[in-house]
Design a protein around this motif. Structure first.
Motif, PDB file in Angstrom:
ATOM      1  N   LEU A  83     -32.543  59.705  46.979  1.00 53.45           N
ATOM      2  CA  LEU A  83     -31.368  59.781  47.849  1.00 53.45           C
ATOM      3  C   LEU A  83     -30.159  59.089  47.225  1.00 53.45           C
ATOM      4  O   LEU A  83     -29.031  59.601  47.304  1.00 53.45           O
ATOM      5  N   LEU A  84     -30.362  57.941  46.594  1.00 55.42           N
ATOM      6  CA  LEU A  84     -29.256  57.251  45.926  1.00 55.42           C
ATOM      7  C   LEU A  84     -28.689  58.089  44.777  1.00 55.42           C
ATOM      8  O   LEU A  84     -27.470  58.150  44.587  1.00 55.42           O
ATOM      9  N   ASP A  89     -24.447  61.877  42.777  1.00 51.56           N
ATOM     10  CA  ASP A  89     -24.051  63.214  42.328  1.00 51.56           C
ATOM     11  C   ASP A  89     -22.969  63.812  43.230  1.00 51.56           C
ATOM     12  O   ASP A  89     -22.000  64.392  42.754  1.00 51.56           O
ATOM     13  N   LEU A  90     -23.146  63.660  44.533  1.00 48.69           N
ATOM     14  CA  LEU A  90     -22.162  64.196  45.479  1.00 48.69           C
ATOM     15  C   LEU A  90     -20.822  63.482  45.362  1.00 48.69           C
ATOM     16  O   LEU A  90     -19.765  64.118  45.419  1.00 48.69           O
ATOM     17  N   GLU A  91     -20.853  62.157  45.187  1.00 43.30           N
ATOM     18  CA  GLU A  91     -19.604  61.417  45.013  1.00 43.30           C
ATOM     19  C   GLU A  91     -18.894  61.841  43.736  1.00 43.30           C
ATOM     20  O   GLU A  91     -17.673  61.965  43.714  1.00 43.30           O
ATOM     21  N   ALA A  93     -19.108  64.792  42.266  1.00 44.25           N
ATOM     22  CA  ALA A  93     -18.555  66.124  42.507  1.00 44.25           C
ATOM     23  C   ALA A  93     -17.297  66.042  43.359  1.00 44.25           C
ATOM     24  O   ALA A  93     -16.322  66.767  43.118  1.00 44.25           O
ATOM     25  N   LEU A  94     -17.284  65.149  44.336  1.00 48.55           N
ATOM     26  CA  LEU A  94     -16.112  64.978  45.186  1.00 48.55           C
ATOM     27  C   LEU A  94     -14.927  64.436  44.394  1.00 48.55           C
ATOM     28  O   LEU A  94     -13.796  64.896  44.551  1.00 48.55           O
ATOM     29  N   ARG A  95     -15.191  63.469  43.509  1.00 48.74           N
ATOM     30  CA  ARG A  95     -14.115  62.929  42.670  1.00 48.74           C
ATOM     31  C   ARG A  95     -13.539  64.002  41.761  1.00 48.74           C
ATOM     32  O   ARG A  95     -12.336  64.077  41.554  1.00 48.74           O
ATOM     33  N   GLN A  96     -14.410  64.852  41.209  1.00 49.40           N
ATOM     34  CA  GLN A  96     -13.931  65.920  40.335  1.00 49.40           C
ATOM     35  C   GLN A  96     -13.109  66.938  41.114  1.00 49.40           C
ATOM     36  O   GLN A  96     -12.113  67.444  40.621  1.00 49.40           O
TER      37      GLN A  96
END
Length: 147
Positions: A83-84, A89-91, A93-96
């Motif tokens: 989960l971490l 990975d999601l963070e 992708a969000l930054r990109q």
């Protein structure tokens, strides 16, 4: 002219169980347990000897921090680590996606408070500048947004 030949020992690319356990500050049976739980992925040769990459010492340090800091048992560590990693990975992708200079994709709503360029309008039904998830949250929360 004199030439010197210098022999450099090759870097160890793998550690056996005993060496790895010593480097990680753990008992070998604890390392075997982490392997059995799938938290470490060693290479096993034809004789059955476990070989570890030195980079896996960082994984053991992470396991030890989670176990000590949050009192997580070994069986639960796999899920927590997964989960971490997923959150990271999601963070990323969000930054990109939020990187400066990125134009909105077709049908993509602006972030709240982000104004369009002069003369550029939102898609029909999106004049409020909200994304789909924010609009759904607003509807389900009586018109109030959670941030």
């Amino acid at each position: 002219m004199t030439t010197a030949i210098v022999l450099v020992a090759p870097r160890r690319r793998r550690l056996d169980l005993e060496s790895f356990a010593h480097a990680a500050g753990m008992h070998p049976s604890t390392v075997r347990r982490l392997v059995a739980l799938g938290l470490l992925e060693p290479y096993q040769d034809t004789t059955g000897t476990l070989w570890f990459q030195p980079a896996q010492i960082a994984a053991v340090a992470r396991i030890q921090r989670l176990r000590a800091g949050f009192s997580i048992n070994y069986a639960s560590l796999g899920l927590v680590i997964h989960l971490l990693d997923r959150i990271a990975d999601l963070e990323s992708a969000l930054r990109q996606a939020d990187a400066p200079g990125q134009a909105d994709a077709p049908g993509q709503a602006d972030a709240p408070g982000q104004a369009d360029a002069p003369g550029q309008a939102d898609a029909p039904g999106q004049a409020d500048g909200l994304g789909q998830a924010e609009r759904a949250t607003s509807r389900s929360n009586g018109g109030q947004l959670w941030t």
